[in-house]
Design a protein around this motif. Sequence first.
Motif, mmCIF file in Angstrom:
data_model
loop_
_atom_site.group_PDB
_atom_site.id
_atom_site.type_symbol
_atom_site.label_atom_id
_atom_site.label_comp_id
_atom_site.label_asym_id
_atom_site.label_seq_id
_atom_site.Cartn_x
_atom_site.Cartn_y
_atom_site.Cartn_z
ATOM 1 N N PRO A 255 0.806 -1.234 0.000
ATOM 2 C CA PRO A 255 0.000 0.000 0.000
ATOM 3 C C PRO A 255 0.836 1.280 0.000
ATOM 4 C CG PRO A 255 -0.850 -1.593 1.589
ATOM 5 C CD PRO A 255 0.457 -2.123 1.113
ATOM 6 N N ALA A 256 2.043 1.215 0.593
ATOM 7 C CA ALA A 256 2.865 2.428 0.690
ATOM 8 C C ALA A 256 3.239 2.981 -0.682
ATOM 9 C CB ALA A 256 4.129 2.141 1.496
ATOM 10 N N LEU A 257 3.221 2.140 -1.718
ATOM 11 C CA LEU A 257 3.541 2.604 -3.070
ATOM 12 C C LEU A 257 2.565 3.670 -3.544
ATOM 13 C CD1 LEU A 257 4.540 -0.485 -5.241
ATOM 14 C CD2 LEU A 257 5.862 1.604 -4.933
ATOM 15 N N GLY A 271 21.115 5.451 -7.582
ATOM 16 C CA GLY A 271 21.250 4.539 -6.454
ATOM 17 C C GLY A 271 20.818 5.176 -5.149
ATOM 18 N N GLU A 272 21.214 6.410 -4.936
ATOM 19 C CA GLU A 272 20.841 7.131 -3.715
ATOM 20 C C GLU A 272 19.333 7.370 -3.670
ATOM 21 O OE1 GLU A 272 21.655 11.576 -1.872
ATOM 22 O OE2 GLU A 272 23.238 10.607 -3.065
ATOM 23 N N THR A 273 18.754 7.684 -4.813
ATOM 24 C CA THR A 273 17.318 7.920 -4.881
ATOM 25 C C THR A 273 16.532 6.652 -4.551
ATOM 26 O OG1 THR A 273 17.661 9.590 -6.598
ATOM 27 C CG2 THR A 273 15.443 8.692 -6.366
ATOM 28 N N LEU A 274 16.948 5.526 -5.133
ATOM 29 C CA LEU A 274 16.253 4.262 -4.866
ATOM 30 C C LEU A 274 16.376 3.864 -3.401
ATOM 31 C CD1 LEU A 274 17.201 2.201 -8.047
ATOM 32 C CD2 LEU A 274 15.002 3.276 -7.519
ATOM 33 N N GLN A 275 17.548 4.101 -2.823
ATOM 34 C CA GLN A 275 17.742 3.776 -1.411
ATOM 35 C C GLN A 275 16.797 4.598 -0.530
ATOM 36 O OE1 GLN A 275 21.726 4.464 0.011
ATOM 37 N NE2 GLN A 275 21.469 3.106 1.761
ATOM 38 N N ALA A 276 16.621 5.873 -0.874
ATOM 39 C CA ALA A 276 15.734 6.733 -0.090
ATOM 40 C C ALA A 276 14.286 6.284 -0.226
ATOM 41 C CB ALA A 276 15.887 8.174 -0.543
ATOM 42 N N GLY A 279 13.582 3.146 1.753
ATOM 43 C CA GLY A 279 13.413 3.426 3.174
ATOM 44 C C GLY A 279 12.021 3.929 3.492
ATOM 45 N N ARG A 280 11.468 4.775 2.611
ATOM 46 C CA ARG A 280 10.111 5.291 2.816
ATOM 47 C C ARG A 280 9.062 4.183 2.643
ATOM 48 N NH1 ARG A 280 9.565 10.896 2.180
ATOM 49 N NH2 ARG A 280 11.480 11.898 2.942
ATOM 50 N N LEU A 281 9.320 3.256 1.750
ATOM 51 C CA LEU A 281 8.379 2.165 1.520
ATOM 52 C C LEU A 281 8.488 1.085 2.581
ATOM 53 C CD1 LEU A 281 8.796 1.645 -2.345
ATOM 54 C CD2 LEU A 281 6.942 2.843 -1.162
ATOM 55 N N ASP A 282 9.594 1.111 3.331
ATOM 56 C CA ASP A 282 9.884 0.063 4.311
ATOM 57 C C ASP A 282 9.849 -1.312 3.644
ATOM 58 O OD1 ASP A 282 10.588 -0.938 6.797
ATOM 59 O OD2 ASP A 282 8.505 -1.211 7.443
ATOM 60 N N ALA A 283 10.452 -1.382 2.458
ATOM 61 C CA ALA A 283 10.502 -2.625 1.695
ATOM 62 C C ALA A 283 11.833 -2.690 0.962
ATOM 63 C CB ALA A 283 9.355 -2.686 0.688
ATOM 64 N N PRO A 284 12.408 -3.881 0.838
ATOM 65 C CA PRO A 284 13.666 -4.009 0.103
ATOM 66 C C PRO A 284 13.498 -3.631 -1.361
ATOM 67 C CG PRO A 284 13.184 -5.997 1.377
ATOM 68 C CD PRO A 284 11.943 -5.168 1.376
ATOM 69 N N TYR A 313 4.405 7.272 -4.602
ATOM 70 C CA TYR A 313 5.725 6.664 -4.779
ATOM 71 C C TYR A 313 5.819 5.822 -6.057
ATOM 72 C CZ TYR A 313 7.198 8.105 -0.110
ATOM 73 O OH TYR A 313 7.548 8.846 0.984
ATOM 74 N N GLY A 314 4.765 5.068 -6.359
ATOM 75 C CA GLY A 314 4.810 4.242 -7.560
ATOM 76 C C GLY A 314 4.982 5.078 -8.814
ATOM 77 N N LYS A 315 4.263 6.194 -8.886
ATOM 78 C CA LYS A 315 4.373 7.069 -10.048
ATOM 79 C C LYS A 315 5.746 7.729 -10.098
ATOM 80 C CE LYS A 315 2.592 9.045 -13.674
ATOM 81 N NZ LYS A 315 2.251 8.250 -14.877
#
Length: 346
Positions: A255-257, A271-276, A279-284, A313-315
């Motif tokens: 749902p966080a997406l 890479g830095e953007t995906l890592q951030a 973290g917000r999605l709380d998913a690997p 986040y998904g968009k």
Amino acid sequence: MFCLLTNWRQTLGIVALLAVPLSPLIAAEPRIEIEVCTERGFPIDGAGKWAAMLGEMGLSHVRIRSARGDDAPNLANVGTEAAPSYRLVGILTSDGRLHLPKGKFGISDKAKLANYFDRLKGDGIEAIATKPQAFGLLGSQLVTVHEALATPVSFATSGKQPRDVARQIAAGLPLKFVSDTATQRAMSVDRPVADELQGLSSGTALAAVLRPLGLVMFPEKHAGALRLRIADSRAAREHWPVGWPPKQNPGETMPALFKFLNVEIAGTPLGETLQAIGGRLDAPIVIDYNALARLDIDLATKKVELPKTNTFYGKALDRILFPAGLKYEVRVDEADKPFVWISGVR
């Protein structure tokens, strides 16, 4: 002492018996008894040929008799689950073919018939009643492998050597791993694991570790036991995937997406953007590094832009990935834990 008893209908209803010695049984194998019923019109001289062939199959008891009205192919376990003993009923038809449950054999089909009995001895009634599925395994065997690979990875993986991660994962599983010299050499390359896979299941994590090395894994049955083979991806017809499609839609799975946010990205490394975002999605977030290599993308130097906007986040992921030829999808591991898989559009 085991013996083979056969009898069949002859002229004027005369019944004859034929005794044929059987080959010794392997003590560890289940017993198989077979009763073969000859239909009216079955050639009289055909029973002896079938008796001789069946006598070479390593069965514990074989009987051939005239068919009765209620006879039909049948298979049952008359032993226990721990020590099975199988009783088969077969029908020899007028065209000279032996009809068994899920199988029809001619007198020239000795190898196929031997395989039928081997499958029954090795995997039980399920091997006869159902068709093999992925990897040539039965459904119950696939469930066993899937459940074993659902064991979560309990240690940090990022920055460790692939061989060390693979060994540590394998040490925590009940299945044996096998590989050849070339595969072991490929795993010894000095290319640290980039993703943090701790918390994901062992199957998904190991598939992700192997993929950038040109390797895959797949389950197989050998000498009566299930095991996992690590092999060159080019030599494997099937392989265990990096995660699975979720049973629910992405919004229900993660749902966080679809949570809205105000966001602006100005020249930040991918890479830095995906890592951030992870973290917000709380998913690997797990990345297909083979796709990055094909597209010549370096996560540390590839910059992404996203004008200030209110979106979810998904968009946001779509908008930063697509210009680079990448996409994301929601997958789940063997324990149904969701994660984001980043791969190439094509």
